[in-house]
Design a protein around this motif. Structure first.
Motif, PDB file in Angstrom:
ATOM      1  N   UNK A  29       0.821  -1.217   0.000  1.00  0.00           N
ATOM      2  CA  UNK A  29       0.000   0.000   0.000  1.00  0.00           C
ATOM      3  C   UNK A  29       0.845   1.253   0.000  1.00  0.00           C
ATOM      4  N   UNK A  30       2.116   1.116  -0.289  1.00  0.00           N
ATOM      5  CA  UNK A  30       2.979   2.286  -0.292  1.00  0.00           C
ATOM      6  C   UNK A  30       3.926   2.280   0.890  1.00  0.00           C
ATOM      7  N   UNK A  31       4.735   3.313   0.987  1.00  0.00           N
ATOM      8  CA  UNK A  31       5.723   3.395   2.057  1.00  0.00           C
ATOM      9  C   UNK A  31       5.968   4.843   2.429  1.00  0.00           C
ATOM     10  N   UNK A  61       7.042  11.862   3.740  1.00  0.00           N
ATOM     11  CA  UNK A  61       6.384  11.619   2.455  1.00  0.00           C
ATOM     12  C   UNK A  61       5.890  10.187   2.346  1.00  0.00           C
ATOM     13  N   UNK A  62       4.612  10.043   2.035  1.00  0.00           N
ATOM     14  CA  UNK A  62       4.056   8.736   1.685  1.00  0.00           C
ATOM     15  C   UNK A  62       4.079   8.608   0.176  1.00  0.00           C
ATOM     16  N   UNK A  63       4.527   7.430  -0.304  1.00  0.00           N
ATOM     17  CA  UNK A  63       4.582   7.154  -1.730  1.00  0.00           C
ATOM     18  C   UNK A  63       3.854   5.855  -2.020  1.00  0.00           C
ATOM     19  N   UNK A  64       3.035   5.854  -3.051  1.00  0.00           N
ATOM     20  CA  UNK A  64       2.287   4.647  -3.410  1.00  0.00           C
ATOM     21  C   UNK A  64       3.239   3.544  -3.845  1.00  0.00           C
ATOM     22  N   UNK A  65       2.770   2.308  -3.868  1.00  0.00           N
ATOM     23  CA  UNK A  65       3.599   1.167  -4.235  1.00  0.00           C
ATOM     24  C   UNK A  65       4.177   1.316  -5.636  1.00  0.00           C
ATOM     25  N   UNK A  66       3.447   1.959  -6.536  1.00  0.00           N
ATOM     26  CA  UNK A  66       3.924   2.157  -7.902  1.00  0.00           C
ATOM     27  C   UNK A  66       4.898   3.321  -8.020  1.00  0.00           C
ATOM     28  N   UNK A  67       4.957   4.180  -6.988  1.00  0.00           N
ATOM     29  CA  UNK A  67       5.790   5.367  -7.042  1.00  0.00           C
ATOM     30  C   UNK A  67       5.141   6.531  -7.766  1.00  0.00           C
ATOM     31  N   UNK A  69       2.098   8.186  -7.027  1.00  0.00           N
ATOM     32  CA  UNK A  69       1.404   9.172  -6.200  1.00  0.00           C
ATOM     33  C   UNK A  69       2.150   9.356  -4.885  1.00  0.00           C
ATOM     34  N   UNK A  70       2.202  10.600  -4.397  1.00  0.00           N
ATOM     35  CA  UNK A  70       2.839  10.864  -3.114  1.00  0.00           C
ATOM     36  C   UNK A  70       2.144  12.029  -2.413  1.00  0.00           C
ATOM     37  N   UNK A  71       2.363  12.126  -1.102  1.00  0.00           N
ATOM     38  CA  UNK A  71       1.784  13.212  -0.304  1.00  0.00           C
ATOM     39  C   UNK A  71       2.498  13.260   1.035  1.00  0.00           C
ATOM     40  N   UNK A  72       2.417  14.422   1.693  1.00  0.00           N
ATOM     41  CA  UNK A  72       3.003  14.509   3.022  1.00  0.00           C
ATOM     42  C   UNK A  72       3.153  15.928   3.531  1.00  0.00           C
ATOM     43  N   UNK A  73       3.423  16.051   4.847  1.00  0.00           N
ATOM     44  CA  UNK A  73       3.627  17.359   5.473  1.00  0.00           C
ATOM     45  C   UNK A  73       5.107  17.736   5.506  1.00  0.00           C
ATOM     46  N   UNK A  92       1.167  15.040  -4.965  1.00  0.00           N
ATOM     47  CA  UNK A  92       1.520  15.102  -6.371  1.00  0.00           C
ATOM     48  C   UNK A  92       1.599  13.745  -7.035  1.00  0.00           C
ATOM     49  N   UNK A  93       1.956  13.754  -8.307  1.00  0.00           N
ATOM     50  CA  UNK A  93       2.134  12.537  -9.092  1.00  0.00           C
ATOM     51  C   UNK A  93       3.463  12.627  -9.829  1.00  0.00           C
TER      52      UNK A  93
END
Length: 232
Positions: A29-31, A61-67, A69-73, A92-93
């Motif tokens: 589910x991401x990392x 930063x959280x990044x989706x398993x595919x790399x 999508x990401x987001x974070x404070x 972002x993407x």
């Protein structure tokens, strides 16, 4: 209210990061990744955000398993409009197309405890196009804010960067950009310097920053900036 929402959002994201790190997701589910740093001056787009003084910063930063999508404070210390701390939330993407890597993101920033009546928050949109060929790399960046913090209104920044990997530890880069601002000074800013990986997670950076803005004070003065960052 804005500060309460910011604190709550950052706390929720960090709590989610702890949960994600403690579990072994199936399917992935991401990392999460984290970085903190400090430098002798907080330079952004050639100009100082800390009035020439040292600063500290950090981001999660959280990044989706595919790399994709990401987001974070994130946070950074500043000196602007009576505030000494800026916090932000970004998402972002990172797509790949026609041989180029792209990074498209949106960020909302808040200046904590800014002076009464100050415009203390802003939206910022960034589009990066990047390409690497062997040890050489390049990036074209376009950034825009429809209404910045403080007295500055809309601004646009366009920057070109080139880099070179001398070794797997030593990297050099140079960048030049132009900033057009409503209700503030227009200027060209540049930087060039070296980054060196001291360890797998610790990096040092030494960089010269300059602008052509003829404005008294530390904000637009040319200066040498040294920094350290730790990723984990």
């Amino acid at each position: 209210m804005i500060r309460t929402l910011t604190t709550a959002a950052a706390t929720a994201l960090l709590a989610l990061a702890t949960t994600a790190a403690a579990q072994d997701p199936a399917p992935p589910a991401g990392s999460w990744s984290f970085v903190v740093g400090a430098a002798t001056d907080n330079r952004s787009k050639g100009a100082s955000k800390s009035d020439g003084d040292p600063f500290v910063w950090g981001a999660a930063e959280w990044e989706s398993a595919s790399g994709m999508v990401y987001a974070g404070p994130s946070f950074e210390t500043i000196k602007a409009s009576g505030s000494e701390l800026e916090v932000a939330l970004a998402a972002g993407v990172r797509p790949y197309f026609a041989g180029f890597d792209f990074d498209l993101n949106v960020k909302h920033k808040w200046q904590i405890d800014a002076g009464p009546g100050t415009d203390d928050d802003a939206w910022e949109f960034t589009a990066d196009m990047m390409r690497s060929i062997g040890p050489a790399s390049g990036r074209l960046r376009l950034q825009h804010s429809p209404d910045s913090t403080g007295v500055t209104r809309a601004w646009t920044w366009v920057e070109a960067l080139v880099g070179w990997d001398f070794t797997d530890k030593l990297y050099a880069s140079a960048a030049i950009g132009r900033r057009e601002q409503d209700n503030s000074v227009d200027y060209t800013g540049y930087n060039l310097g070296l980054a060196y990986a001291l360890t797998r997670n610790l990096e040092a950076d030494l960089r010269w920053h300059g602008t052509d803005a003829d404005v008294p004070g530390e904000q637009y003065e040319d200066t040498l900036v040294a920094g350290l960052s730790l990723a984990f």
